[in-house]
Design a protein around this motif. Sequence first.
Motif, PDB file in Angstrom:
ATOM      1  N   MET A 163      87.988  10.843  19.499  1.00 57.15           N
ATOM      2  CA  MET A 163      87.610  12.248  20.975  1.00 57.15           C
ATOM      3  C   MET A 163      86.384  11.839  21.646  1.00 57.15           C
ATOM      4  O   MET A 163      85.722  10.575  21.069  1.00 57.15           O
ATOM      5  CB  MET A 163      86.807  13.362  20.219  1.00 57.15           C
ATOM      6  N   HIS A 164      87.058  11.799  22.704  1.00 58.54           N
ATOM      7  CA  HIS A 164      86.387  11.381  23.999  1.00 58.54           C
ATOM      8  C   HIS A 164      85.183  12.931  24.880  1.00 58.54           C
ATOM      9  O   HIS A 164      85.863  13.902  24.970  1.00 58.54           O
ATOM     10  CB  HIS A 164      86.808  10.473  25.009  1.00 58.54           C
ATOM     11  N   VAL A 165      83.817  12.312  24.768  1.00 62.46           N
ATOM     12  CA  VAL A 165      83.364  13.232  25.370  1.00 62.46           C
ATOM     13  C   VAL A 165      82.660  12.891  27.405  1.00 62.46           C
ATOM     14  O   VAL A 165      82.015  11.860  26.342  1.00 62.46           O
ATOM     15  CB  VAL A 165      82.028  14.024  24.710  1.00 62.46           C
ATOM     16  N   ALA A 166      82.906  13.123  28.033  1.00 55.21           N
ATOM     17  CA  ALA A 166      82.130  12.637  29.238  1.00 55.21           C
ATOM     18  C   ALA A 166      80.738  13.275  29.626  1.00 55.21           C
ATOM     19  O   ALA A 166      80.856  14.899  30.206  1.00 55.21           O
ATOM     20  CB  ALA A 166      82.960  12.231  30.580  1.00 55.21           C
ATOM     21  N   VAL A 167      79.591  13.077  29.649  1.00 55.29           N
ATOM     22  CA  VAL A 167      78.547  14.109  30.284  1.00 55.29           C
ATOM     23  C   VAL A 167      78.456  13.217  31.728  1.00 55.29           C
ATOM     24  O   VAL A 167      78.177  12.319  32.037  1.00 55.29           O
ATOM     25  CB  VAL A 167      77.953  13.845  29.570  1.00 55.29           C
ATOM     26  N   LEU A 168      78.622  14.171  32.709  1.00 58.74           N
ATOM     27  CA  LEU A 168      78.219  14.270  34.383  1.00 58.74           C
ATOM     28  C   LEU A 168      76.631  14.714  34.765  1.00 58.74           C
ATOM     29  O   LEU A 168      76.342  15.518  34.748  1.00 58.74           O
ATOM     30  CB  LEU A 168      79.568  15.209  34.557  1.00 58.74           C
ATOM     31  N   GLY A 169      76.189  13.543  34.836  1.00 54.50           N
ATOM     32  CA  GLY A 169      74.631  13.988  35.469  1.00 54.50           C
ATOM     33  C   GLY A 169      73.707  13.575  34.593  1.00 54.50           C
ATOM     34  O   GLY A 169      73.910  13.769  32.747  1.00 54.50           O
ATOM     35  N   GLN A 204      73.409  11.275  17.640  1.00 55.24           N
ATOM     36  CA  GLN A 204      73.004  11.462  17.272  1.00 55.24           C
ATOM     37  C   GLN A 204      73.670  12.505  16.195  1.00 55.24           C
ATOM     38  O   GLN A 204      74.163  11.791  15.167  1.00 55.24           O
ATOM     39  CB  GLN A 204      71.284  12.158  16.596  1.00 55.24           C
ATOM     40  N   SER A 205      74.580  12.905  16.933  1.00 54.95           N
ATOM     41  CA  SER A 205      75.215  14.499  15.838  1.00 54.95           C
ATOM     42  C   SER A 205      77.179  13.728  15.899  1.00 54.95           C
ATOM     43  O   SER A 205      77.362  14.854  14.958  1.00 54.95           O
ATOM     44  CB  SER A 205      74.936  16.017  16.751  1.00 54.95           C
ATOM     45  N   LEU A 206      78.092  13.462  16.572  1.00 54.05           N
ATOM     46  CA  LEU A 206      78.642  13.214  16.258  1.00 54.05           C
ATOM     47  C   LEU A 206      79.675  11.978  15.871  1.00 54.05           C
ATOM     48  O   LEU A 206      78.593  10.745  15.448  1.00 54.05           O
ATOM     49  CB  LEU A 206      79.156  13.119  18.157  1.00 54.05           C
ATOM     50  N   SER A 207      80.521  12.110  15.357  1.00 56.52           N
ATOM     51  CA  SER A 207      80.686  10.855  14.315  1.00 56.52           C
ATOM     52  C   SER A 207      80.659   9.352  15.645  1.00 56.52           C
ATOM     53  O   SER A 207      81.068   9.436  16.391  1.00 56.52           O
ATOM     54  CB  SER A 207      82.971  11.037  14.220  1.00 56.52           C
ATOM     55  N   PRO A 208      80.459   8.256  14.468  1.00 53.74           N
ATOM     56  CA  PRO A 208      80.505   7.013  15.275  1.00 53.74           C
ATOM     57  C   PRO A 208      81.316   6.862  15.993  1.00 53.74           C
ATOM     58  O   PRO A 208      82.006   5.770  16.578  1.00 53.74           O
ATOM     59  CB  PRO A 208      80.466   6.194  14.075  1.00 53.74           C
ATOM     60  N   GLU A 209      83.436   7.101  15.240  1.00 47.42           N
ATOM     61  CA  GLU A 209      84.395   7.319  16.282  1.00 47.42           C
ATOM     62  C   GLU A 209      83.955   7.974  17.542  1.00 47.42           C
ATOM     63  O   GLU A 209      84.994   7.644  18.222  1.00 47.42           O
ATOM     64  CB  GLU A 209      85.023   7.414  15.009  1.00 47.42           C
ATOM     65  N   ASP A 210      83.161   9.118  17.432  1.00 46.36           N
ATOM     66  CA  ASP A 210      83.471   9.191  19.053  1.00 46.36           C
ATOM     67  C   ASP A 210      82.662   8.511  19.858  1.00 46.36           C
ATOM     68  O   ASP A 210      81.966   8.079  20.225  1.00 46.36           O
ATOM     69  CB  ASP A 210      82.857  10.779  18.798  1.00 46.36           C
ATOM     70  N   GLU A 211      83.408   8.575  21.030  1.00 46.29           N
ATOM     71  CA  GLU A 211      82.799   7.799  22.641  1.00 46.29           C
ATOM     72  C   GLU A 211      81.946   9.121  23.251  1.00 46.29           C
ATOM     73  O   GLU A 211      82.727  10.681  23.028  1.00 46.29           O
ATOM     74  CB  GLU A 211      84.351   7.803  23.130  1.00 46.29           C
ATOM     75  N   ILE A 212      81.425   8.698  23.790  1.00 42.84           N
ATOM     76  CA  ILE A 212      80.348   9.261  24.708  1.00 42.84           C
ATOM     77  C   ILE A 212      80.255   8.740  26.100  1.00 42.84           C
ATOM     78  O   ILE A 212      80.158   7.200  26.064  1.00 42.84           O
ATOM     79  CB  ILE A 212      79.047   9.492  23.812  1.00 42.84           C
ATOM     80  N   LEU A 223      68.125   3.825  27.874  1.00 45.55           N
ATOM     81  CA  LEU A 223      67.402   5.184  27.185  1.00 45.55           C
ATOM     82  C   LEU A 223      68.113   6.155  26.280  1.00 45.55           C
ATOM     83  O   LEU A 223      68.714   6.935  25.405  1.00 45.55           O
ATOM     84  CB  LEU A 223      67.091   6.861  27.990  1.00 45.55           C
ATOM     85  N   LEU A 224      69.530   4.913  26.453  1.00 48.90           N
ATOM     86  CA  LEU A 224      70.116   5.433  25.022  1.00 48.90           C
ATOM     87  C   LEU A 224      70.623   4.426  24.295  1.00 48.90           C
ATOM     88  O   LEU A 224      70.779   3.345  24.156  1.00 48.90           O
ATOM     89  CB  LEU A 224      72.105   5.245  26.691  1.00 48.90           C
ATOM     90  N   ASP A 225      71.506   5.250  22.707  1.00 50.36           N
ATOM     91  CA  ASP A 225      71.670   3.995  21.769  1.00 50.36           C
ATOM     92  C   ASP A 225      73.256   3.839  21.524  1.00 50.36           C
ATOM     93  O   ASP A 225      73.264   2.484  21.830  1.00 50.36           O
ATOM     94  CB  ASP A 225      70.989   4.811  20.153  1.00 50.36           C
ATOM     95  N   ARG A 226      74.289   4.372  21.566  1.00 52.28           N
ATOM     96  CA  ARG A 226      75.967   3.578  21.811  1.00 52.28           C
ATOM     97  C   ARG A 226      76.514   4.827  22.601  1.00 52.28           C
ATOM     98  O   ARG A 226      77.228   4.234  22.537  1.00 52.28           O
ATOM     99  CB  ARG A 226      75.777   4.578  20.258  1.00 52.28           C
ATOM    100  N   ALA A 227      76.080   5.376  23.719  1.00 52.05           N
ATOM    101  CA  ALA A 227      76.970   6.259  24.374  1.00 52.05           C
ATOM    102  C   ALA A 227      76.633   5.118  25.528  1.00 52.05           C
ATOM    103  O   ALA A 227      76.781   4.276  25.978  1.00 52.05           O
ATOM    104  CB  ALA A 227      75.944   7.322  25.023  1.00 52.05           C
ATOM    105  N   GLU A 228      78.145   5.509  26.278  1.00 45.45           N
ATOM    106  CA  GLU A 228      78.539   3.870  27.584  1.00 45.45           C
ATOM    107  C   GLU A 228      77.594   4.556  29.149  1.00 45.45           C
ATOM    108  O   GLU A 228      77.784   5.554  28.681  1.00 45.45           O
ATOM    109  CB  GLU A 228      79.789   3.784  27.365  1.00 45.45           C
ATOM    110  N   PHE A 229      76.851   3.627  29.679  1.00 45.51           N
ATOM    111  CA  PHE A 229      76.633   4.645  31.083  1.00 45.51           C
ATOM    112  C   PHE A 229      77.812   3.712  31.933  1.00 45.51           C
ATOM    113  O   PHE A 229      77.898   3.027  32.156  1.00 45.51           O
ATOM    114  CB  PHE A 229      75.134   4.030  31.234  1.00 45.51           C
TER     115      PHE A 229
END
Length: 379
Positions: free
Chosen positions: A1-7, A21-29, A64-70
Amino acid sequence: MHVAVLGAGYAGISLTRKLEQSLSPEDEITLVDERDTHLVQHLIHRVVSHPSLADDLQLPIENLLDRAEFLQAEVTGFDPDTATVDLADGTLDAEYLAVTLGAQTAFYEMSGVREHATPLKRIEDAERIRADFEPLREHGGSVVVGGAGLSGIQIAGELAAMAETADGDVEVTLVERLDSVVPNFPERFQRAVAEELCERGVTVQTGRTVEAATEDTVSFTAGDELDYDQFIWTGGIAGQDAAGGERPQVRADLRLGERAFVAGDAARVVDTDGQPAPASAQTAVRQAGVAANNIEKLLAHERTGEGFAPRLDRYRYTELGWLVSVGDGAVAQVGGQVVRGRAAKALKTTVGAGYLTSIGAVQNASDYVWEKVGGAKAD
């Protein structure tokens, strides 16, 4: 699963860190922003008098990010029902969107205001305000600040403090369409802020609706005018261009569409009690937590495909208190108590440093406290 944060403003950074912190490690952010730094917006006025603070208030997003892609890219549009994002150089597809694009300055189609006034949204704006103010410090002149919300009050106070050490005679005038400064805040807070502005040498004119501006004059709907040497506009906010310039109204679950949630200044939120939430940093951060929880619930439901759709969290606005700087002073309201002077200033510094620490910018927080408390003077 993939979540995109805009901004990557207050809501975007807070929401992304919560999802990490809350999503599964397999989920993309993926966090998308056209700039590579997060701006600590509520302290930007301090850059006018303390330009060395600029670096401390612009934080590299990737740090500022741990595992999310910027992804550094300009968002030009999005579909809240399909979670498709239009970028200046392509598209981005996700299962869910978190729309945290923030807002831009609203000029309300007033003739000449956009062309002749400086807003206060970016570091570049603060630097331009300082550069335009420097000749007035030497030769004297007049500054008009449009809009007596928190930003207008803070920049008017900052310039008035700088004017105290100027060689020339500088007058700072704050104009407001409504009948009081900080009009959407409690009456006791309004009175204290008005008193602080007066004591700091700011001329306050309420009940004054700006109609137009030329290169040296502000015109009001009453038919009169006010001459100026510098004009600053903080009189309202509008949605970003990627949202068609609109700030859509959403309910307390913050749902914007089938596959999108919104937080922060990008929308007008009505909370669980039916009250509109004010546009502020504390509001954005708290809404980000609600939106992140709801995205997590829906992703978990889609993974299992079992049972009814989950009950979504709902945002409730709770007033945690208000703080505003007025030059070298400050006004704070905590509960029913309003304080000014050293106590309010210390509280303002603590809150600013606390936010920096909360997003992992510990060194920036230390530098900010040193700049504020360590005796630094306006440059």
